[in-house]
Design an enzyme around this catalytic site. Structure first.
Site, mmCIF file in Angstrom:
data_model
loop_
_atom_site.group_PDB
_atom_site.id
_atom_site.type_symbol
_atom_site.label_atom_id
_atom_site.label_comp_id
_atom_site.label_asym_id
_atom_site.label_seq_id
_atom_site.Cartn_x
_atom_site.Cartn_y
_atom_site.Cartn_z
ATOM 1 N N HIS A 184 3.111 3.661 -8.661
ATOM 2 C CA HIS A 184 2.821 2.246 -8.914
ATOM 3 C C HIS A 184 3.980 1.581 -9.659
ATOM 4 O O HIS A 184 4.336 0.430 -9.367
ATOM 5 C CB HIS A 184 1.525 2.104 -9.707
ATOM 6 C CG HIS A 184 0.297 2.478 -8.942
ATOM 7 N ND1 HIS A 184 -0.013 1.917 -7.724
ATOM 8 C CD2 HIS A 184 -0.701 3.355 -9.214
ATOM 9 C CE1 HIS A 184 -1.158 2.417 -7.282
ATOM 10 N NE2 HIS A 184 -1.587 3.295 -8.167
ATOM 11 N N ASP B 184 0.826 -1.201 0.000
ATOM 12 C CA ASP B 184 0.000 0.000 0.000
ATOM 13 C C ASP B 184 0.865 1.258 0.000
ATOM 14 O O ASP B 184 1.992 1.253 0.509
ATOM 15 C CB ASP B 184 -0.908 -0.007 1.236
ATOM 16 C CG ASP B 184 -2.048 0.977 1.126
ATOM 17 O OD1 ASP B 184 -2.377 1.389 -0.003
ATOM 18 O OD2 ASP B 184 -2.621 1.343 2.173
ATOM 19 N N LEU C 15 11.038 -20.501 -4.469
ATOM 20 C CA LEU C 15 10.080 -19.552 -3.891
ATOM 21 C C LEU C 15 8.801 -19.613 -4.698
ATOM 22 O O LEU C 15 8.846 -19.695 -5.928
ATOM 23 C CB LEU C 15 10.637 -18.120 -3.922
ATOM 24 C CG LEU C 15 9.686 -17.013 -3.445
ATOM 25 C CD1 LEU C 15 9.529 -17.067 -1.925
ATOM 26 C CD2 LEU C 15 10.186 -15.623 -3.868
#
Length: 243
Positions: A38, A21, A132
């Site tokens: 962003h 966020d 991962l």
């Protein structure tokens, strides 16, 4: 660089989930358009993905776009979709080489056909990787996921594919988007907001939480190491009594 040896001497979360966020606010404070924030946030993902295996983290789940984010301006939404495409194109070879498996959760059928195809392609390309698991939540909401899971379970029961007598927390999990993933041990949220915003409501029931007063573009591998070190000092009892 983070001291990974020290991290491994403590308890390390197998699964870290992050609410990324603050990208827009980070950009606005610098006089930049929100989409610039962003883009910086997407670039930050690479550093965190690369850092996780060395810290002992096996699963990383990132909240990239919620079911509520469609309420934003069309310009911002379209820009975010372009960034998702950009990330997949730019990072697919790197993820494959690094042993990272990528998968997506959420209402992908509501995304454009070309983006869906790109998502499926990178999932198939990296399916055998084990260093991962990077899960990206796009058009995702926890309540919506639980409702969809309940509907899928009811349909399976109706056709005889599932026996309601076998219903348990574990068996219900197979109908969730996260089927096959362990529950998150540690959930992080950046930007200073202190709420979970409909993220992994079922899965994070016993997760540890950290709410960080920095925006996602300022979240570094060192920040992650500090969060993991703090996690290692916590006493996780799961309802039992210490000792």
């Amino acid at each position: 660089m983070p001291n990974t040896r020290a991290l491994h001497r403590r308890a390390v979360p197998e699964h870290v989930a992050i609410i990324m966020d603050g990208n827009g606010r980070w950009a606005t404070r610098r006089g930049m358009p929100r989409l610039a924030g962003h883009k910086r946030g997407v670039e930050r993902v690479r550093e965190i993905v690369e850092a996780c295996p060395g810290m002992g983290v096996k699963h990383l789940t990132l909240f990239a776009f919620s079911t509520e984010n469609w309420k934003r301006s069309s310009g911002e939404v379209n820009g975010l979709m372009r960034l998702f495409r950009w990330y997949i194109r730019k990072e697919s070879a790197r993820l494959l080489e690094a042993g990272v498996r990528m998968r997506f959760i959420g209402m992908r059928h509501r995304l454009s056909a070309d983006l869906q195809a790109m998502m499926t392609q990178i999932e198939e390309l990296t399916a055998e990787n084990t260093d991962l698991t990077l899960t990206v939540a796009i058009d995702y909401g926890g309540r919506c996921e639980i409702l969809r899971a309940a509907r899928k379970m009811a349909e399976a029961a109706k056709t005889g594919a599932f026996d309601l007598d076998d219903l348990s927390e574990d068996s219900f999990g197979q109908f969730l988007d996260t089927d096959g993933l362990p529950d998150p041990d540690l959930v992080l949220r950046t930007s200073g907001e202190v709420r979970i915003s409909n993220y992994l409501l079922w899965q994070a029931a016993y997760a540890e939480y950290d709410f960080l007063d920095i925006c996602w573009p300022d979240f570094t591998a060192e920040t992650l190491a500090q969060c993991i070190a703090s996690y290692g000092e916590r006493d996780r009892r799961f309802g039992a009594v210490a000792g």
